[in-house]
Design a protein around this motif. Structure first.
Motif, short mmCIF file in Angstrom:
data_model
loop_
_atom_site.label_atom_id
_atom_site.label_comp_id
_atom_site.label_asym_id
_atom_site.label_seq_id
_atom_site.Cartn_x
_atom_site.Cartn_y
_atom_site.Cartn_z
N PHE A 1 0.85 -1.18 0.00
CA PHE A 1 0.00 0.00 0.00
C PHE A 1 0.89 1.24 0.00
O PHE A 1 1.93 1.27 0.63
CB PHE A 1 -0.92 0.00 1.22
N ALA A 2 0.45 2.26 -0.69
CA ALA A 2 1.28 3.46 -0.86
C ALA A 2 1.75 4.05 0.46
O ALA A 2 2.90 4.44 0.59
CB ALA A 2 0.50 4.51 -1.66
N ALA A 3 0.89 4.10 1.45
CA ALA A 3 1.29 4.68 2.74
C ALA A 3 2.38 3.85 3.40
O ALA A 3 3.27 4.39 4.04
CB ALA A 3 0.08 4.78 3.65
N ILE A 4 2.30 2.55 3.25
CA ILE A 4 3.28 1.67 3.87
C ILE A 4 4.59 1.70 3.08
O ILE A 4 5.66 1.65 3.65
CB ILE A 4 2.74 0.23 3.98
N GLN A 5 4.51 1.82 1.75
CA GLN A 5 5.70 1.83 0.92
C GLN A 5 6.67 2.91 1.35
O GLN A 5 7.87 2.70 1.38
CB GLN A 5 5.32 2.04 -0.55
N GLY A 6 6.17 4.09 1.67
CA GLY A 6 7.03 5.18 2.07
C GLY A 6 7.74 4.91 3.38
O GLY A 6 8.76 5.51 3.66
N ASP A 7 7.21 4.01 4.18
CA ASP A 7 7.76 3.75 5.50
C ASP A 7 8.53 2.44 5.60
O ASP A 7 8.92 2.06 6.70
CB ASP A 7 6.64 3.74 6.54
N ILE A 8 8.72 1.74 4.51
CA ILE A 8 9.37 0.42 4.58
C ILE A 8 10.76 0.53 5.18
O ILE A 8 11.09 -0.16 6.14
CB ILE A 8 9.43 -0.24 3.18
N ILE A 9 11.60 1.38 4.63
CA ILE A 9 12.97 1.51 5.12
C ILE A 9 12.98 2.06 6.54
O ILE A 9 13.71 1.58 7.40
CB ILE A 9 13.81 2.40 4.17
N ASP A 10 12.14 3.07 6.79
CA ASP A 10 12.07 3.64 8.14
C ASP A 10 11.59 2.60 9.15
O ASP A 10 12.11 2.52 10.26
CB ASP A 10 11.14 4.85 8.17
N GLY A 11 10.60 1.81 8.76
CA GLY A 11 10.08 0.77 9.65
C GLY A 11 11.13 -0.29 9.96
O GLY A 11 11.28 -0.72 11.11
N LEU A 12 11.87 -0.69 8.95
CA LEU A 12 12.93 -1.67 9.17
C LEU A 12 14.03 -1.08 10.06
O LEU A 12 14.54 -1.76 10.95
CB LEU A 12 13.51 -2.15 7.85
N SER A 13 14.36 0.19 9.85
CA SER A 13 15.37 0.83 10.68
C SER A 13 14.91 0.85 12.15
O SER A 13 15.70 0.55 13.05
CB SER A 13 15.62 2.27 10.20
#
Length: 131
Positions: A25-37
């Motif tokens: 989902f677009a909202a999640i895509q932007g946060d993938i790297i940040d979420g993993l970090s």
């Protein structure tokens, strides 16, 4: 005592993880790297592994192999036990292509600093983490 950047980065952690079925989902895509970090900073192997496919290509320090999802989570948990995370930050990110994502993290632990590299490719509605 002066320590060079190379000496700090010596215990290099190159983490390449393959997994499928990651929500795109677009909202999640932007946060993938940040979420993993965030999950690396927390040493949260369970949350990181929640996105693994049944088999995972994992490289930690000098060991590389393909592991089951459960084995890869256990290896990450063991790593976080030996190298307790203190800080994680995104040092490089590529997200201009809607089909690819790349992130490089700096993971600072009590025992050294590691670089975590993550490459993702979109396949249908899922992202695959590639090396």
């Amino acid at each position: 005592m002066i320590i060079s950047y190379l000496e700090i980065m010596k215990p290099l952690l190159s983490l390449f993880v393959f997994f499928i079925h990651f929500s795109s989902f677009a909202a999640i895509q932007g946060d993938i790297i940040d979420g993993l970090s965030t999950n690396f900073k927390a040493g949260n192997s369970k949350e990181i592994a929640a996105h693994f496919s049944p088999s995972v290509d994992l490289i930690i320090i000098d060991e590389e192999d393909v592991y089951s999802k459960a084995q890869a989570e256990q290896i990450l948990r063991s790593f976080f036990t030996k190298y307790i995370p203190v800080k994680s930050s995104v040092i490089h990110r590529l997200n201009t292509n809607p089909n690819y994502r790349y992130g490089a993290l700096s993971l600072v632990t009590k025992n050294g600093t590691f670089r975590v590299s993550i490459t993702m490719k979109k396949a249908g509605n899922a992202f695959l983490l590639l090396n």
